[in-house]
Design an enzyme around this catalytic site. Structure first.
Site, PDB file in Angstrom:
ATOM      1  N   GLU A 235      -1.412  -5.460   9.033  1.00 19.14           N
ATOM      2  CA  GLU A 235      -0.501  -4.585  10.105  1.00 19.14           C
ATOM      3  C   GLU A 235      -1.156  -4.817  11.440  1.00 19.14           C
ATOM      4  O   GLU A 235      -2.426  -4.947  11.509  1.00 19.14           O
ATOM      5  CB  GLU A 235      -0.284  -3.358   9.851  1.00 19.14           C
ATOM      6  CG  GLU A 235       0.398  -2.907   8.459  1.00 19.14           C
ATOM      7  CD  GLU A 235       0.456  -1.482   8.497  1.00 19.14           C
ATOM      8  OE1 GLU A 235       1.080  -1.087   7.165  1.00 19.14           O
ATOM      9  OE2 GLU A 235       0.401  -0.617   9.159  1.00 19.14           O
TER      10      GLU A 235
ATOM     11  N   GLU B 138       9.568  -3.658  10.547  1.00 15.65           N
ATOM     12  CA  GLU B 138      10.094  -2.477   9.950  1.00 15.65           C
ATOM     13  C   GLU B 138      10.509  -1.457  11.277  1.00 15.65           C
ATOM     14  O   GLU B 138       9.920  -1.100  12.137  1.00 15.65           O
ATOM     15  CB  GLU B 138       8.861  -1.809   9.384  1.00 15.65           C
ATOM     16  CG  GLU B 138       9.342  -0.346   8.820  1.00 15.65           C
ATOM     17  CD  GLU B 138       8.306   0.162   7.791  1.00 15.65           C
ATOM     18  OE1 GLU B 138       8.366   0.975   7.313  1.00 15.65           O
ATOM     19  OE2 GLU B 138       7.153  -0.755   7.529  1.00 15.65           O
TER      20      GLU B 138
ATOM     21  N   LYS C 282      -0.889  -9.490   3.507  1.00 21.11           N
ATOM     22  CA  LYS C 282      -0.314  -8.807   4.433  1.00 21.11           C
ATOM     23  C   LYS C 282      -1.314  -7.994   5.342  1.00 21.11           C
ATOM     24  O   LYS C 282      -2.048  -7.140   4.696  1.00 21.11           O
ATOM     25  CB  LYS C 282       0.780  -8.215   3.976  1.00 21.11           C
ATOM     26  CG  LYS C 282       1.857  -7.546   5.290  1.00 21.11           C
ATOM     27  CD  LYS C 282       2.941  -6.822   4.898  1.00 21.11           C
ATOM     28  CE  LYS C 282       3.013  -5.577   4.136  1.00 21.11           C
ATOM     29  NZ  LYS C 282       2.586  -4.447   5.085  1.00 21.11           N
TER      30      LYS C 282
ATOM     31  N   ASP D  23      -0.835  -6.242   0.141  1.00 17.20           N
ATOM     32  CA  ASP D  23      -1.266  -5.559   1.153  1.00 17.20           C
ATOM     33  C   ASP D  23      -2.795  -5.347   1.536  1.00 17.20           C
ATOM     34  O   ASP D  23      -3.569  -4.836   0.474  1.00 17.20           O
ATOM     35  CB  ASP D  23      -0.616  -4.216   1.207  1.00 17.20           C
ATOM     36  CG  ASP D  23       0.516  -3.890   2.065  1.00 17.20           C
ATOM     37  OD1 ASP D  23       0.466  -4.737   3.171  1.00 17.20           O
ATOM     38  OD2 ASP D  23       1.174  -3.218   2.150  1.00 17.20           O
TER      39      ASP D  23
ATOM     40  N   ASP E  57       0.921  -1.304   0.039  1.00 15.45           N
ATOM     41  CA  ASP E  57       0.095   0.060   0.030  1.00 15.45           C
ATOM     42  C   ASP E  57       0.819   1.331   0.234  1.00 15.45           C
ATOM     43  O   ASP E  57       0.215   2.377   0.050  1.00 15.45           O
ATOM     44  CB  ASP E  57      -0.942   0.056   1.353  1.00 15.45           C
ATOM     45  CG  ASP E  57      -0.421  -0.085   2.420  1.00 15.45           C
ATOM     46  OD1 ASP E  57       0.783  -0.189   2.550  1.00 15.45           O
ATOM     47  OD2 ASP E  57      -0.911  -0.242   3.452  1.00 15.45           O
ATOM     48  N   SER E  58       2.051   1.218   0.186  1.00 18.58           N
ATOM     49  CA  SER E  58       2.851   2.149  -0.327  1.00 18.58           C
ATOM     50  C   SER E  58       2.922   3.070  -1.533  1.00 18.58           C
ATOM     51  O   SER E  58       3.187   3.833  -1.925  1.00 18.58           O
ATOM     52  CB  SER E  58       4.523   1.691   0.059  1.00 18.58           C
ATOM     53  OG  SER E  58       4.783   0.621  -0.791  1.00 18.58           O
TER      54      SER E  58
END
Length: 289
Positions: A138, A205, A136, A107, A64-65
């Protein structure tokens, strides 16, 4: 795709690519068992995905960057599930055109999985149907329940701890996580819980190198992938545009510009793969925090 020379680099003949075996979780397990580092890079379109695969990258993260890299957003929070579906499909098409073998991770964007495990399942199905091999998410103490729910339904999961960009404002900005004993202990607890829930990968990270190494040793069934977390992890990931030196902002200090001294994106990615494999990237002196 053609094999003509270009700024991307000259891709191998299709016959050479066809002889390669697809990356799978068992293959990643074998790599770790023999001490071989896993390489991961972000990609958001067909061409860059094909070039990354030709360079020998094992895992492509459709991150999602892309919100900041492709859309010009200030954070990842504004990325939609439909956008992630579109870019995942684009990456997968690129790999299929060159008979690529990379493992594709999609993501789950902010707001599409935090509400409930059922919401996460609906969102994960979208990305899996787009061609992703894994999703993925978070999160710390609440995330293992969701990870377990997905894994039990046949969806491989990659966790993400440390600096979690989707909730960067709650963390007080882009800051190193796990520096003090209390937060380090929480990271360890969350990592163990994600492994117990069945997560097969875990992005760490901006975590101190010593802590990342400790976590990696404690997680034999969950492959740790570091970004700004030292070289003691099972693998490394970078944002493609960062490592090519073409981002819109200032690179974090842990990023190396692999385009320096090369004539193509393919060569830069091959240098990245080689540096991760031989342990020369990242340099732990830059990750002591």
């Amino acid at each position: 795709m053609t094999n003509a020379a270009s700024p991307y680099g000259t891709l191998p003949p299709a016959a050479d690519m066809a002889s390669r075996k697809p990356i799978s979780l068992p293959r990643l397990n074998e790599m770790r068992a023999r001490g071989e580092k896993i390489t991961m890079i972000t990609a958001y379109d067909a061409t860059f995905a094909a070039v990354a695969d030709a360079a020998g990258i094992e895992c492509i993260l459709v991150g999602d960057s892309l919100g900041m890299v492709c859309q010009g957003l200030h954070s990842t929070a504004g990325v939609s599930l439909e956008t992630m579906r579109y870019h995942t499909e684009s990456v997968v098409r690129g790999l299929r055109r060159v008979q690529g073998t990379a493992w594709v991770i999609g993501d789950l964007p902010f707001g599409t999985y935090q509400e409930s495990p059922e919401q996460a399942l609906r969102s994960a199905i979208v990305l899996m149907q787009a061609g992703a091999h894994m999703v993925k998410l978070e999160g710390g103490d609440w995330a293992p329940e969701t990870a377990h729910f997905l894994v039990q339904r046949g969806i491989p999961v990659c966790g993400h701890l440390g600096l979690t960009p989707q909730t960067v404002h709650a963390l007080g900005g882009y800051r190193v996580q796990g520096r003090d004993p209390e937060s380090a202990a929480q990271l360890h607890q969350d990592a163990m819980a994600l492994q117990d829930a069945g997560a097969a990968m875990l992005v760490l990270e901006m975590v101190p190198a010593a802590l990342s190494t400790t976590l990696t040793q404690a997680l034999p069934k969950c492959h740790t992938i570091g970004i700004g977390a030292g070289n003691g992890t099972a693998g490394q990931v970078l944002v493609l545009h960062d490592m090519l030196g073409i981002n819109l902002g200032k690179n974090p200090k842990f990023v190396r510009n692999f385009m320096t001294g090369t004539d193509s994106v393919l060569s830069a990615l091959q240098r990245y793969v080689a540096a991760v494999k031989d342990g020369s990237f990242p340099d732990n002196t830059l990750h002591a925090w």
